[in-house]
Write a protein that holds these residues in place. Sequence first.
Motif, short mmCIF file in Angstrom:
data_model
loop_
_atom_site.label_atom_id
_atom_site.label_comp_id
_atom_site.label_asym_id
_atom_site.label_seq_id
_atom_site.Cartn_x
_atom_site.Cartn_y
_atom_site.Cartn_z
N ASP A 75 0.83 -1.21 0.00
CA ASP A 75 0.00 0.00 0.00
C ASP A 75 0.86 1.26 0.00
OD1 ASP A 75 -2.26 -1.54 -0.04
OD2 ASP A 75 -2.65 -1.39 2.12
N GLU A 76 1.98 1.23 0.72
CA GLU A 76 2.89 2.37 0.73
C GLU A 76 3.50 2.60 -0.64
OE1 GLU A 76 5.67 1.41 3.76
OE2 GLU A 76 4.26 1.73 5.42
N HIS A 77 3.84 1.51 -1.34
CA HIS A 77 4.42 1.62 -2.67
C HIS A 77 3.44 2.27 -3.64
CE1 HIS A 77 7.58 -1.79 -1.97
NE2 HIS A 77 7.86 -0.67 -1.33
N VAL A 78 2.15 1.89 -3.54
CA VAL A 78 1.14 2.48 -4.42
C VAL A 78 0.94 3.95 -4.07
CG1 VAL A 78 -1.30 2.48 -5.03
CG2 VAL A 78 -0.05 0.32 -4.89
N ASP A 79 0.87 4.26 -2.78
CA ASP A 79 0.65 5.64 -2.35
C ASP A 79 1.78 6.57 -2.80
OD1 ASP A 79 -1.70 4.90 -1.15
OD2 ASP A 79 -0.84 4.71 0.86
N SER A 80 3.00 6.03 -2.84
CA SER A 80 4.15 6.85 -3.25
C SER A 80 4.55 6.56 -4.69
CB SER A 80 5.33 6.58 -2.31
OG SER A 80 5.73 5.22 -2.39
N GLY A 81 3.66 5.95 -5.44
CA GLY A 81 3.97 5.55 -6.81
C GLY A 81 4.09 6.71 -7.78
N SER A 82 4.47 6.37 -9.00
CA SER A 82 4.68 7.36 -10.04
C SER A 82 3.35 7.96 -10.52
CB SER A 82 5.41 6.73 -11.23
OG SER A 82 6.63 6.13 -10.81
N ASN A 83 3.46 9.07 -11.22
CA ASN A 83 2.29 9.73 -11.78
C ASN A 83 1.78 8.93 -12.99
OD1 ASN A 83 0.48 11.49 -13.12
ND2 ASN A 83 1.53 13.28 -12.29
N PRO A 84 0.48 8.61 -13.05
CA PRO A 84 -0.06 7.85 -14.20
C PRO A 84 0.17 8.54 -15.54
CG PRO A 84 -1.64 7.89 -12.40
CD PRO A 84 -0.54 8.83 -12.00
N GLN A 85 0.51 9.83 -15.50
CA GLN A 85 0.81 10.55 -16.74
C GLN A 85 1.96 9.88 -17.49
OE1 GLN A 85 -0.91 13.15 -17.79
NE2 GLN A 85 0.36 14.30 -19.22
#
Length: 269
Positions: A206-216
């Motif tokens: 969940d932390e990895h998703v929250d701090s993930g890259s911009n979908p752009q």
Amino acid sequence: MSQVVLITGASSGIGKAVGEFLHHKGFIVFGTSRNPQNIAKTLFPLVAMDVRDSASIHQGVQEVLKRAGRLDVLINNAGVGITGALEELPSEEILNNFQTNLFGPITVMKAVLPTMRVQQRGLIINITSIAGYMGLPFRSVYSASKGALEIITEALRMEVKPFGIQIANVAPGDFATNIASGRYHAPLHEESPYKAVYGATLRMMDEHVDSGSNPQQMAEAIYKIILTPKPRVHYKVGAFMQKFSIVLKRVLPDKTYEKLLMNHYKIKE
């Protein structure tokens, strides 16, 4: 003539970001959602489609063809996450994951291929996952469903090339989307032998998703693929270490790579 693009699972996350980006670039974009009537505002039209239902897929594709007259690009983006120890995952949830992440995309491809074959051109982009390149603890089913779609794409790509149809995979790493909220989580049972390590892994994911890259980033990558006359088979989009993990799996002995993953997830022998 503007190209017509169909994006499954386009009401949020990566699908929405890609659709909006392509819309601004002048493409005629259609997205799909299981319940488009619940989506308040979109830059592009959403058609009803549940990728677990073949009749729904057929109706959705036919609606796009009726409204646009053609279909140039399919982006198979609809997918769902699942986490848990394999031993504790309900069989119906495993089946649902494969229906959404593998059988659904296959059925959508089968629905659009006749039209693309008549047109003698078309492009299909399957959104998979970097997780599909390796067996990850507590993500076994997700890794397997996405990995299977990678292999299906490799085979189908050769079958349809004589008809002018191109197919490519795009494997994203962790992106800041709402995928975690829609993911099936096996419950953390107090008496489970996996409770401690699974709980820690779940928090890490969940932390990895929250701090993930911009979908752009995904939108820009897909735009470049659409403009490429002869796309590659595989593309990876994400943080350097996520992409590098695939390289390590290819060059390291199996047990060494397994040890790296176990250390990362703090699993002790």
